[in-house]
Design an enzyme around this catalytic site. Structure first.
Site, mmCIF file in Angstrom:
data_model
loop_
_atom_site.group_PDB
_atom_site.id
_atom_site.type_symbol
_atom_site.label_atom_id
_atom_site.label_comp_id
_atom_site.label_asym_id
_atom_site.label_seq_id
_atom_site.Cartn_x
_atom_site.Cartn_y
_atom_site.Cartn_z
ATOM 1 N N HIS A 262 0.622 -5.857 12.948
ATOM 2 C CA HIS A 262 -0.186 -4.815 12.301
ATOM 3 C C HIS A 262 0.376 -4.640 10.895
ATOM 4 O O HIS A 262 1.489 -4.151 10.739
ATOM 5 C CB HIS A 262 -0.072 -3.520 13.097
ATOM 6 C CG HIS A 262 -0.764 -2.376 12.450
ATOM 7 N ND1 HIS A 262 -2.124 -2.271 12.422
ATOM 8 C CD2 HIS A 262 -0.287 -1.300 11.764
ATOM 9 C CE1 HIS A 262 -2.467 -1.174 11.766
ATOM 10 N NE2 HIS A 262 -1.372 -0.569 11.351
ATOM 11 N N ASP A 264 0.026 -2.842 7.437
ATOM 12 C CA ASP A 264 -0.647 -1.789 6.678
ATOM 13 C C ASP A 264 -0.917 -2.297 5.260
ATOM 14 O O ASP A 264 0.006 -2.706 4.562
ATOM 15 C CB ASP A 264 0.213 -0.526 6.672
ATOM 16 C CG ASP A 264 0.246 0.128 8.043
ATOM 17 O OD1 ASP A 264 -0.834 0.272 8.649
ATOM 18 O OD2 ASP A 264 1.337 0.477 8.527
ATOM 19 N N ASP A 374 -4.470 1.408 14.859
ATOM 20 C CA ASP A 374 -3.639 2.472 14.274
ATOM 21 C C ASP A 374 -4.436 3.537 13.531
ATOM 22 O O ASP A 374 -3.849 4.374 12.859
ATOM 23 C CB ASP A 374 -2.620 1.811 13.319
ATOM 24 C CG ASP A 374 -1.533 2.768 12.870
ATOM 25 O OD1 ASP A 374 -1.210 3.691 13.642
ATOM 26 O OD2 ASP A 374 -1.017 2.607 11.756
ATOM 27 N N HIS A 578 -6.237 2.877 6.303
ATOM 28 C CA HIS A 578 -5.828 4.093 7.030
ATOM 29 C C HIS A 578 -4.512 4.725 6.575
ATOM 30 O O HIS A 578 -4.045 5.668 7.238
ATOM 31 C CB HIS A 578 -5.838 3.851 8.548
ATOM 32 C CG HIS A 578 -4.834 2.855 9.046
ATOM 33 N ND1 HIS A 578 -5.174 1.580 9.413
ATOM 34 C CD2 HIS A 578 -3.506 2.949 9.236
ATOM 35 C CE1 HIS A 578 -4.090 0.936 9.821
ATOM 36 N NE2 HIS A 578 -3.061 1.746 9.719
HETATM 37 ZN ZN LIG Z 1 -1.140 1.240 10.336
#
Ligand SMILES: [Zn+2]
Length: 1013
Positions: A262, A264, A374, A578
């Site tokens: 994951h 970001d 997430d 996000h």
């Molecule tokens: Zn995240």
């Protein structure tokens, strides 16, 4: 038999830590190391490779915050190592844990081709297997000295989050830099013992399996010569074969593992660093796929693929090859893993359009799962958008973070506001960073809420957040748990394989209706107000630009700016990631976002202006034309068209009251503002209906202390409400009136801040506009604007994508109470039968609604509060400091349709252009206000077709006729990607040169309109 269980367990831990793990690399020689530090931002690879190195030794400090150093290691494989496996061990000064939250590196060969990424859980580079002896080793590492923002002292304010404030103190010390022999047998023994030790700890002490493993482990440890682990490891391993070969029980939980990182797209690092993070992780994952035939990896966010394509084409070539083999799986079909609470209807749709189209264009792959592990909660509008994008599944694990209520299902149908149902899975492993620990696998099996009717769950496996991905150790452990007694079974499987199995075994899953509200991170609806405003402004300007450019193209033949709009959309979509739109990134990210939004606004204003001038015709001697981009007619200007209008005039007055304050009147509303500048009454003269609750004052600014227990930018904790200061002191109060409107201006100061508010009753409108300008210099405070309303209702409506959803005004259950801060798009609406009121907002999202019953008259006061500003200090220590402007409006007597209309109005002001044209006819018109046009644009395939998206906005059924001001040759319902689609459930009929529509509540339909040649 005597119980020696804990004794053997302790023995296993010590022998593993002190003897077996160190024996994985039994021999080593030091590498020579040289370093060059780039003077500023990262440099191109060729420049980094060519720069001169200076010697540096293990233990030396390197790496100012956010710096880039090029580190070269050289050495020679000793002749004595011929036939052995040799690896370089490169420890840049890693802390043991948290890959992606500290320094990182990407290893290159001398020719500039990337080898793999380096992080605390992945410090090795394979040199030779088997070595010939005498090989020369020369590797370069592009090392990023990203500072630790979160790990050691969580949530303490730090200046490290922006290169401009971070200083230049070195952050790291070079640690191990060696060539070493890798003993694979010992490494395999470590894997055997970790899997069995971790499984054993999860098994019931009363059961025989735990003891069988214990005794096997003991026999294994007995076989190891602690002074010569390497030559006894094989014999030790053989003593574990029996317990490792025992198969899983038939009812074992089945885990579909998928390699994942994951990443970001920005968070505790700037966007530019994510470009490199993605390259590092992807280089590792393509290498791991080559080494491990059963392994599968999935990566979401088309933007990240696009970054690799642009910046690291060699890595992208490896990705392409692995995607073609079906082992590297693009997931999610979105441009980024965006927030879903705040993006507008169109933006949420375009996340899927641009994500899916990228995967289709680049790889010929269409995936059918939305992948949002997430994201901080999911709106009731999302299921219909997923379905209209041609997808059918959703994966997230985030709802497991909820503070109060445990979600009752892991696999279920999620039903949105329009009735669309999406097959949804929450991985019961409760993480998107599974590392194949026995405790995680056992937790997934135990935690799974759908036992007895379903058996499958998914485990995204690999280091995430800042990247890292799956390690060879995770793959080795998964292989041992493929079919192992006492454990859930683990198989590497693509998300689509998992979803197909999960759906097939569970034909009647339970249903959850409405939003998936995350009971955490509620303050992300307010933090970093300028980022949120930039997003909303961009969404509005994109609507205008598409509408007016399409109109200009069809009317005047002007070129349609396909490329420019495509680029601008992708930039806006990226910033809905996000941690950007929610305001949870470091200062650097938000500083850049503000500048980016300003540049986009300039570009879009340019496009809008050029299109409108082309439509208006020559300015010389022309008249003033008013353009209306909203989906509803305004005075005489049709929706999506332009016309000349008379300046609205009326009897607007502001009368001073003897007790202080003013009364504003415009014939449609009478508003009383008291001596404190607060609203004590808003009455419709026609009905006498009062809006403000008796004994209350509206537009009351309230200040709360706001210091959550964790996650400062993300969270507001419920106790913030225990303390409040009403800002009632005024510095000045003045009024004015003109034929255009009557207004009152109030200035206040509090703490270190000032606020100026202008309340305006515009002529001819049943609406009070509220403009607020705050010069905000508070710390850890929450500013709200309160509107106590005389409305008795158990629920209120809040706008979301393509409609609205209802939330309770009470706190009957723990689920209701937990929603103490929630999201709206442009309005909230409350009503009693026959009368309603809307509160409209131009750029804020957070709000709360509470109720009290008045002792005096037994009536109900329902208070709506808009959240204006916060001032958290982590991760940006200066969050939201400075000047902010907000616009809100109070609309008494509003039905839901009025709320929708005023919501569009507040974000789409009229534009006046001088030109020779009498009027500009709208390209399309609808004869029912409940049918709202969400977008008018030219088709992305450049066929010249016009694409119009319409939705039912009131929550009821609506029929209508869509007519065009151009000869219409045909109309085809499409999906969001503008492909013909028969999934539209309402009626869409092309007849008599127009389109007849009959839509169900909140249904959206995308129409491709063919223009007659
Ligand atoms: Zn995240």
């Amino acid at each position: 038999m005597h119980d020696d269980r804990t004794l053997v367990e302790s023995r296993l831990k010590r022998v593993l830590d002190e003897r077996i793990r160190p024996a994985v690399y039994p021999e080593s020689v030091p590498l020579e190391v040289g370093i060059w530090t780039a003077p500023g931002e990262p440099v191109p690879v060729a420049e980094g490779l060519a720069a001169p190195r200076t010697p540096i030794a293990v233990g030396d400090a390197w790496g100012a915050p956010w710096g880039t150093s090029w580190i070269t290691v050289t050495g020679t494989v000793p002749e004595a190592w011929a036939g052995r496996t040799v690896e370089a061990l490169i420890d840049l000064g890693f802390d043991a844990n948290m890959p992606g939250f500290q320094c990182e590196g990407l290893v290159y060969r001398p020719d500039g081709s990337p080898v793999k990424g380096l992080n605390p859980q992945n410090q090795w580079v394979r040199i030779a297997a088997p070595a010939a002896g005498g090989e020369q080793v020369l590797l370069h590492v592009e090392a990023a000295s990203n500072p630790v923002i979160l790990d050691y002292h969580p949530f303490l304010p730090t200046e490290l989050g922006d290169r401009e404030t971070a200083g230049d103190r070195p952050q790291y010390k070079l640690a191990r830099m060696d060539l070493a022999v890798f003993d694979e047998t010992v490494w395999q023994l470590v894997m055997d013992l970790e899997v069995l030790g971790e499984l054993m700890a999860e098994l019931p002490v009363e059961g025989p399996r735990r003891w069988e493993i214990l005794r096997a482990v003991e026999r294994c440890l007995d076989a190891i010569d602690l002074q010569d682990v390497n030559s006894t490891a094989a014999a030790a391993r053989s003593r574990l074969e029996g317990v490792l070969a025992a198969p899983a029980v038939p009812s074992a939980h089945r885990i579909s593992a998928i390699g994942h990182a994951h990443i970001d797209s920005a968070w505790l690092w700037p966007l530019r660093e994510t470009v490199r993070k993605v390259a590092r992780t992807t280089a590792n994952m393509t290498a791991l796929l080559e080494d491990e035939p059963e392994f599968r990896y999935t990566m979401s966010q088309a933007q990240q693929f696009a970054w690799i394509k642009e910046h690291r084409p060699e890595v992208y070539a490896r990705v392409r090859k692995a995607v073609a083999e079906g082992r590297f799986v693009p997931a999610g079909g979105m441009w980024v893993e965006s927030d879903t609470n705040m993006p507008s209807s169109e933006a949420m749709a375009r996340q899927f359009v641009h994500g899916k189209r990228f995967f289709l264009d680049e790889f010929g792959v269409e995936n059918h799962e939305a992948w949002l592990p997430d994201t901080f909660g999911f709106t009731g509008g999302l299921p219909q958008i997923i379905r209209n994008a041609g997808s059918k599944w959703l994966l997230t694990q985030k709802i497991s973070w909820s503070q109060v209520n445990r979600f009752p299902h892991h696999t279920f149908l999620w039903e949105g506001i329009d009735g669309t149902r999406i097959f949804t899975h929450f991985p019961p492993v409760d993480t998107y960073n599974c590392s194949m620990k026995g405790s995680e696998i056992a937790h997934a099996a135990r935690n799974f809420k759908d036992k007895g009717v379903a058996r499958h769950s998914l485990a995204p496996t690999g280091w995430g957040d800042g990247g890292g991905g799956t390690t060879r150790e995770m793959v080795a452990k998964a292989a041992r748990m493929k079919d192992l007694e006492g454990s859930a079974t683990v198989r590497w499987e693509n998300p689509a394989e998992f979803f197909a199995k999960a759906e097939a075994e569970y034909p009647n899953p339970p249903v959850w209706v409405g939003e998936l509200y995350l009971e955490l991170h509620r303050a992300t609806l307010t933090s970093q107000a300028r980022t949120k405003q930039g997003n909303r402004r961009s969404e509005n300007l994109l609507r205008e630009a598409e509408l007016w450019c399409a109109t200009a193209t069809l009317r005047t033949g002007a070129a349609y700016p396909y490329e420019q709009l495509d680029r601008i959309w992708k930039t806006v979509l990226l910033h809905q990631f996000h941690d950007i739109l929610p305001g949870s990134s470091i200062a650097w990210v938000h500083r850049e976002a503000e500048a980016t939004y300003a540049a986009l606004a300039g570009e879009l204003e340019g496009l809008i202006g050029a299109a409108q001038r082309a439509l208006a015709g020559a300015a010389a001697g022309g008249r003033e034309l008013v353009f209306n981009a909203a989906p509803h007619t305004r005075s005489t200007v049709p929706a999506g068209g332009a016309a000349a209008v008379a300046v609205p005039g009326g009897v607007c007055e502001a009368v001073e009251r003897s007790e202080g304050g003013f009364t504003l009147r415009n014939g449609l509303l009478e508003v009383v503002v008291d001596a404190d500048g607060l609203i004590t009454s808003v009455v419709e003269p026609a009905t006498g209906r009062e809006t403000v609750a008796p004994g209350s004052r509206a537009n009351l600014l309230q200040l709360h202390p706001d210091f959550p227990n964790m996650w400062d930018a993300w969270d507001v904790d419920q106790f913030y409400r225990n303390t409040v200061t009403d800002l009632t002191g005024t510095d000045s109060l003045t009024a004015s009136s003109s034929p255009a409107g009557a207004s009152v201006r109030i200035t206040r100061s509090f703490g270190s801040s000032t606020v100026v508010q202008t309340l305006t009753l515009p002529a001819g409108e049943q609406r009070l506009d509220i403009d607020t300008e705050v010069d905000w210099h508070e710390t850890e405070k929450f500013l709200k604007a309160a509107f106590p309303l005389d409305v008795h209702t158990e629920r209120y409506a809040a706008e979301t994508q393509f409609g609205h959803l209802h939330r309770p005004t009470h706190t009957n259950t723990s689920w209701d109470a937990a929603k103490f801060e929630a999201c709206n798009h442009r309005f909230v609406h409350l009503e009693e039968p026959g009368w309603g009121v809307a509160l409209v907002t131009a750029s804020t999202y957070g709000h709360d609604v509470t109720r009290t019953v008045r002792a005096e008259d037994g009536g109900t006061t329902t208070t709506v509060r808009f959240s204006l500003l916060r001032a958290p200090r982590f991760p940006d220590p200066k969050t939201d400091q400075g000047l902010h402007r907000f616009r809100h409006a109070l609309v008494p007597g509003a039905a839901i349709g009025d709320a929708v209309r005023e919501g569009y109005r507040i974000g789409l002001p009229e534009r006046t252009v001088t030109g020779s044209a009498e009027r500009v006819a709208p390209l399309v018109e609808l004869d029912n206000d409940a049918l709202v046009v969400s977008a008018v644009k030219l088709a992305d395939d450049r066929s010249g077709d016009l694409v119009v998206r319409v939705y039912e906005a009131g929550g009821g059924r609506a029929r209508g006729r869509l007519t065009t001001s151009f000869p219409l040759a045909g109309a085809v319902p499409c999906d969001l990607l503008e492909r013909p689609w028969d999934g539209t459930r309402g009626e869409v009929a092309f007849e008599d040169g127009a389109v007849r529509l009959a839509l169900r509540p909140f249904e959206l339909v995308t129409l491709r309109l063919r223009v007659s040649a």
